[in-house]
Enzyme design. Sequence first.
Site, PDB file in Angstrom:
ATOM      1  N   HIS A  23      53.732  -8.738  18.009  1.00  0.00           N
ATOM      2  CA  HIS A  23      54.838  -8.628  19.056  1.00  0.00           C
ATOM      3  C   HIS A  23      54.939  -8.934  20.105  1.00  0.00           C
ATOM      4  O   HIS A  23      55.953  -9.854  20.570  1.00  0.00           O
ATOM      5  CB  HIS A  23      56.074  -7.290  18.914  1.00  0.00           C
ATOM      6  CG  HIS A  23      56.648  -7.110  16.994  1.00  0.00           C
ATOM      7  ND1 HIS A  23      57.394  -8.131  16.086  1.00  0.00           N
ATOM      8  CD2 HIS A  23      56.302  -6.410  16.713  1.00  0.00           C
ATOM      9  CE1 HIS A  23      57.595  -7.219  15.452  1.00  0.00           C
ATOM     10  NE2 HIS A  23      56.847  -5.626  15.472  1.00  0.00           N
ATOM     11  N   HIS A  46      49.430  -3.657  16.179  1.00  0.00           N
ATOM     12  CA  HIS A  46      50.931  -4.888  15.788  1.00  0.00           C
ATOM     13  C   HIS A  46      51.886  -4.991  16.614  1.00  0.00           C
ATOM     14  O   HIS A  46      52.195  -5.974  16.623  1.00  0.00           O
ATOM     15  CB  HIS A  46      51.776  -3.788  14.911  1.00  0.00           C
ATOM     16  CG  HIS A  46      52.502  -3.936  14.101  1.00  0.00           C
ATOM     17  ND1 HIS A  46      52.399  -4.546  12.676  1.00  0.00           N
ATOM     18  CD2 HIS A  46      54.061  -3.781  14.362  1.00  0.00           C
ATOM     19  CE1 HIS A  46      53.585  -5.218  12.627  1.00  0.00           C
ATOM     20  NE2 HIS A  46      55.149  -4.526  14.253  1.00  0.00           N
ATOM     21  N   GLU A  47      52.400  -4.034  17.637  1.00  0.00           N
ATOM     22  CA  GLU A  47      53.260  -4.385  18.219  1.00  0.00           C
ATOM     23  C   GLU A  47      53.226  -5.432  19.755  1.00  0.00           C
ATOM     24  O   GLU A  47      53.603  -5.876  20.199  1.00  0.00           O
ATOM     25  CB  GLU A  47      53.242  -2.304  19.126  1.00  0.00           C
ATOM     26  CG  GLU A  47      54.057  -1.857  18.387  1.00  0.00           C
ATOM     27  CD  GLU A  47      54.917  -2.282  17.159  1.00  0.00           C
ATOM     28  OE1 GLU A  47      56.241  -2.477  17.293  1.00  0.00           O
ATOM     29  OE2 GLU A  47      55.512  -1.431  16.511  1.00  0.00           O
ATOM     30  N   GLU A  75      57.987 -10.672  12.309  1.00  0.00           N
ATOM     31  CA  GLU A  75      56.744  -9.825  11.738  1.00  0.00           C
ATOM     32  C   GLU A  75      55.202 -10.690  11.145  1.00  0.00           C
ATOM     33  O   GLU A  75      53.977  -9.777  11.919  1.00  0.00           O
ATOM     34  CB  GLU A  75      57.397  -9.086  10.507  1.00  0.00           C
ATOM     35  CG  GLU A  75      58.586  -7.678  10.488  1.00  0.00           C
ATOM     36  CD  GLU A  75      57.575  -6.955  11.759  1.00  0.00           C
ATOM     37  OE1 GLU A  75      56.305  -6.598  11.484  1.00  0.00           O
ATOM     38  OE2 GLU A  75      58.424  -5.981  12.982  1.00  0.00           O
TER      39      GLU A  75
END
Length: 498
Positions: A268, A264-265, A294
């Site tokens: 980003h 997830h990170e 997101e």
Amino acid sequence: MTLEEAREKLKKQQELEGAYAHALGVLSFDGSTIAPKDSYIPRGKTMGILSGEFYKLYTSEENTAVCDFLEEHQDSLTPEERRIVEIRQKDIKERRAIPADEFVAYNELINASGAVWHEAKEKSDYAMFEPYLEKIIAALRRQASLIAPDKDPYDYMLDRFEPGLTQERCDGFFSGLKEKLVPLIEKVSHAEQPDVSFVTGDFPVSQQQELSKYLMKVIGLDPRRSCLTTTEHPFTTDFTKYDVRITTKYLPDNFLSSMFSVIHESGHAMYELHTADAYVGTELGGGVSMAVHESQSRLYENLIGRSRAFIEYIYPELARLFPSLRSHGAEELYRAANRMTPSLIRTEADELTYSMHVMVRYEIERAMLHGEVNAHELPELWNSLYKSYLGVDVPDARRGILQDSHWSNGQIGYFPSYALGSAYGAQLMEKMRETVPVDAAIASGDLTPISAWLEEHIWKYGSLYKPGELMESAMGAPFDVKYYTDYLAAKVKDVYGV
Ligand code: ZN
């Protein structure tokens, strides 16, 4: 002042502001990572002084005069300059609306509140955090009334994270989502659940650290411009596209938690790492909004990370790192990683029930900003909403209202961006599939065709376009929640056969 002089002054101003923001950012990162607990008091003082100087610099007569001059000469500016001036004018207006002493006091409050939240979560003691949250809500209500007196205070908060987002849009989006999700959740609750016993057990942190490095490499993070460390709550921060930092949290008995946080990170981070070089040091050199951000992180986490092709690709490495997985194949792991069941923790929620966690926070935030609930009453409201939206009983504050760091940072209004971003991601992926062989790329372990598409359609633009415009142009059509609900229905069918 000539146009050239104004441009020169703006550049100097941006450099100076960039230096303050860099210093403040590193201090904040330090506070969330390795700084010892008691350092928050002197750090708070330093940050208070620096943010006070930053405030003076930003709201100075000279800075305002330069921006006004450039705005008056719009026709002679490039599209990039016009957008920079637009962003700066909005920021200056907002900052000038808040008295300097309140701005500094708010920054000090946020620094102290972050430290207290940490300890309160550890001890599962909401009473410790309550007075800070009470002050944060009051400060944000006041800021909203000063900056946007004619606007609903929660609409102002939503717009801070996702320009253009309102309660009206959220209500429409969430009701469309809920209508499709509730029957799907109901269907899944009667289906046979995948075996998940083997994904908890003994997963040494040292092996999980190796897994993180491997995942960052597969996703394509440049190790010279990015790094990873640990925090209570995973996040991504960037100072420029040359320094992008992600964090995770290792649970020694569950490797999937950190694995999906890292993916997830990394999503980003990929966005920040690939904004155009020309935008570094300007307002354009970073992701445009939280829902767009997101959309990228949730796309990597779920549409790639939780896909069968990805799990099959990384399975040999997982089996090498964690011998206990060897007696369970990639297909079993795929099903375990996609088990869908109502749970307590948002960051560990499955794709199907995830948005229900967001809806709980949306209702609470709205009540907070409208002054309909005080900090003391929040745990009870939280627990009752978890019961009605997800059917679960919240055993303690640690796994309840204290689970997320957002409110302790003043990030009230952020959560809806997670659900909206997830839905954006699904529609972007459908569009990408028209020209990119997505599944083949994932199966080969070379994600470059996917990242190249995202860079070309989204990342490189940084903050040049407004979020709605950027998404619509990348999707080639207006946003429609149907892509997300269709995707979830197909996923349910694939994993559960219902
Ligand atoms: Zn995120």
